[in-house]
Design a protein around this motif. Structure first.
Motif, mmCIF file in Angstrom:
data_model
loop_
_atom_site.group_PDB
_atom_site.id
_atom_site.type_symbol
_atom_site.label_atom_id
_atom_site.label_comp_id
_atom_site.label_asym_id
_atom_site.label_seq_id
_atom_site.Cartn_x
_atom_site.Cartn_y
_atom_site.Cartn_z
ATOM 1 N N LEU A 148 0.809 -1.216 0.000
ATOM 2 C CA LEU A 148 0.000 0.000 0.000
ATOM 3 C C LEU A 148 0.841 1.263 0.000
ATOM 4 C CD1 LEU A 148 -2.467 -1.368 2.639
ATOM 5 C CD2 LEU A 148 -3.168 -0.679 0.341
ATOM 6 N N THR A 149 2.084 1.181 0.428
ATOM 7 C CA THR A 149 2.921 2.379 0.534
ATOM 8 C C THR A 149 3.930 2.515 -0.597
ATOM 9 O OG1 THR A 149 4.309 1.121 2.081
ATOM 10 C CG2 THR A 149 2.708 2.651 3.028
ATOM 11 N N THR A 150 4.210 1.443 -1.344
ATOM 12 C CA THR A 150 5.257 1.541 -2.363
ATOM 13 C C THR A 150 4.841 1.122 -3.769
ATOM 14 O OG1 THR A 150 6.105 -0.679 -1.847
ATOM 15 C CG2 THR A 150 7.067 1.163 -0.630
ATOM 16 N N CYS A 151 3.760 0.381 -3.938
ATOM 17 C CA CYS A 151 3.344 -0.031 -5.277
ATOM 18 C C CYS A 151 2.908 1.178 -6.106
ATOM 19 C CB CYS A 151 2.181 -1.023 -5.194
ATOM 20 S SG CYS A 151 2.661 -2.751 -5.174
ATOM 21 N N ARG A 152 3.316 1.197 -7.378
ATOM 22 C CA ARG A 152 2.926 2.264 -8.286
ATOM 23 C C ARG A 152 2.459 1.660 -9.611
ATOM 24 N NH1 ARG A 152 3.503 4.139 -4.038
ATOM 25 N NH2 ARG A 152 4.889 5.811 -3.351
ATOM 26 N N GLY A 153 1.361 2.185 -10.124
ATOM 27 C CA GLY A 153 0.851 1.758 -11.413
ATOM 28 C C GLY A 153 0.934 2.879 -12.438
ATOM 29 N N GLU A 154 0.745 2.523 -13.686
ATOM 30 C CA GLU A 154 0.898 3.482 -14.785
ATOM 31 C C GLU A 154 -0.244 4.491 -14.863
ATOM 32 O OE1 GLU A 154 1.540 3.184 -19.608
ATOM 33 O OE2 GLU A 154 0.134 1.832 -18.646
ATOM 34 N N LEU A 155 -1.474 4.030 -14.675
ATOM 35 C CA LEU A 155 -2.650 4.862 -14.943
ATOM 36 C C LEU A 155 -3.137 5.516 -13.656
ATOM 37 C CD1 LEU A 155 -4.480 2.418 -17.377
ATOM 38 C CD2 LEU A 155 -2.937 4.314 -17.949
ATOM 39 N N ARG A 156 -2.609 6.670 -13.350
ATOM 40 C CA ARG A 156 -2.946 7.382 -12.118
ATOM 41 C C ARG A 156 -4.130 8.314 -12.344
ATOM 42 N NH1 ARG A 156 2.609 10.046 -10.129
ATOM 43 N NH2 ARG A 156 1.176 10.781 -8.503
ATOM 44 N N SER A 157 -5.082 8.264 -11.419
ATOM 45 C CA SER A 157 -6.237 9.165 -11.433
ATOM 46 C C SER A 157 -6.966 9.128 -12.782
ATOM 47 C CB SER A 157 -5.785 10.599 -11.106
ATOM 48 O OG SER A 157 -5.120 10.652 -9.858
ATOM 49 N N ARG A 158 -7.210 7.901 -13.277
ATOM 50 C CA ARG A 158 -7.921 7.724 -14.538
ATOM 51 C C ARG A 158 -9.238 7.019 -14.275
ATOM 52 N NH1 ARG A 158 -4.639 8.024 -19.064
ATOM 53 N NH2 ARG A 158 -6.636 8.002 -20.189
ATOM 54 N N GLU A 159 -10.257 7.423 -14.993
ATOM 55 C CA GLU A 159 -11.575 6.819 -14.848
ATOM 56 C C GLU A 159 -11.654 5.564 -15.708
ATOM 57 O OE1 GLU A 159 -15.668 8.410 -16.330
ATOM 58 O OE2 GLU A 159 -15.308 9.303 -14.346
ATOM 59 N N ILE A 160 -11.937 4.428 -15.077
ATOM 60 C CA ILE A 160 -12.013 3.164 -15.795
ATOM 61 C C ILE A 160 -13.339 2.473 -15.475
ATOM 62 C CG2 ILE A 160 -9.521 2.801 -15.894
ATOM 63 C CD1 ILE A 160 -9.793 0.893 -13.529
ATOM 64 N N SER A 161 -13.825 1.704 -16.445
ATOM 65 C CA SER A 161 -15.005 0.871 -16.229
ATOM 66 C C SER A 161 -14.549 -0.513 -15.795
ATOM 67 C CB SER A 161 -15.841 0.769 -17.510
ATOM 68 O OG SER A 161 -16.322 2.039 -17.903
ATOM 69 N N VAL A 162 -15.185 -1.062 -14.768
ATOM 70 C CA VAL A 162 -14.768 -2.344 -14.201
ATOM 71 C C VAL A 162 -15.975 -3.252 -14.038
ATOM 72 C CG1 VAL A 162 -13.671 -3.514 -12.250
ATOM 73 C CG2 VAL A 162 -12.894 -1.233 -12.929
ATOM 74 N N SER A 163 -15.801 -4.520 -14.435
ATOM 75 C CA SER A 163 -16.806 -5.527 -14.126
ATOM 76 C C SER A 163 -16.107 -6.765 -13.586
ATOM 77 C CB SER A 163 -17.640 -5.893 -15.354
ATOM 78 O OG SER A 163 -16.870 -6.614 -16.294
#
Length: 228
Positions: A148-163
């Protein structure tokens, strides 16, 4: 508690992604499918220069649940359970995440440690499983248990649809729009004991991955879901 490790790796180049015609607004789709490995993975490959990740790779062990009251008190978690701490840390802006704390999510517990050598382990709800997802287009890293403190992903603050659809019953467990947090992840509390298909869509790209919440070595950090 066992060891926690963080790796760093040089950036690598990803092949250009194909274009497809699907997004939250509808249309046809090409789906990129990521299969989740069932065993712990090493971490830290395939990062762009600005995407830095550090994720847990230790196995889920049958260690007794412990609480270091000083650690919890110092970080403002004295009266919080594992679910509350996870939700709080996941939503924090990256700049506000504690630099002296490692918080890793395994299938059964939240494991905390700080630079003073203090440790705490809090149980997750017995009927719920936490999965943090970082869909990507060009760059990712391998991860087993979410940090929770060190993982980083590419798509920051992006709106995505999830199912999320349960494979056995066909029940739709999740269906809606979510905004990824500042770390590029979005987290879901799912029922334990299931397998399901998770699909994410961003504008004209989409991807699907198989997920599991059944075993003690199932992943809590999904970083293999490429949108194509």
């Amino acid at each position: 508690m066992g060891r926690r490790e963080r790796d760093r790796a040089p950036p690598v180049n990803f092949p250009a992604r194909p274009r497809s015609a699907l997004g939250p607004s509808g249309g046809g789709s090409r789906r990129g499918t990521g299969q989740l490995p069932r065993r712990s993975l090493f971490i830290g490959v395939g990062l762009l220069p600005l995407v830095v990740a550090g994720c847990g790779t230790r196995g889920a062990e049958d260690a007794p649940v412990t609480e270091d009251e000083d650690l919890l008190q110092e970080h403002g978690f004295a009266d919080a359970d594992a679910q509350e701490i996870i939700d709080q840390l996941e939503a924090l802006p990256v700049a506000e995440r504690p630099q002296n704390l490692i918080a890793s999510v395994t299938p059964t517990s939240l494991q905390l440690s700080d630079d003073a050598g203090r440790e705490a382990e809090l149980p997750l709800p017995p009927d719920q499983f936490y999965l943090s997802v970082a869909p990507f287009v060009e760059a990712t890293h391998e991860c087993a248990f979410h940090s929770l403190t060190t993982c980083r992903g590419e798509l920051r603050s992006r709106e995505i649809s999830v199912s999320v659809v349960d494979n056995s019953s066909g029940e739709i467990l999740e269906d809606g729009t979510h905004t990824t947090h500042d770390n590029g992840f979005v987290g879901f509390w799912l029922p334990r004991g299931i397998t399901a298909d998770l699909t994410c869509a961003l504008e004209d790209v989409t991807g699907t991955a198989s997920i599991s919440t059944q075993a003690e070595d199932d992943l809590t950090c999904l970083t293999s879901l490429q949108l194509t």
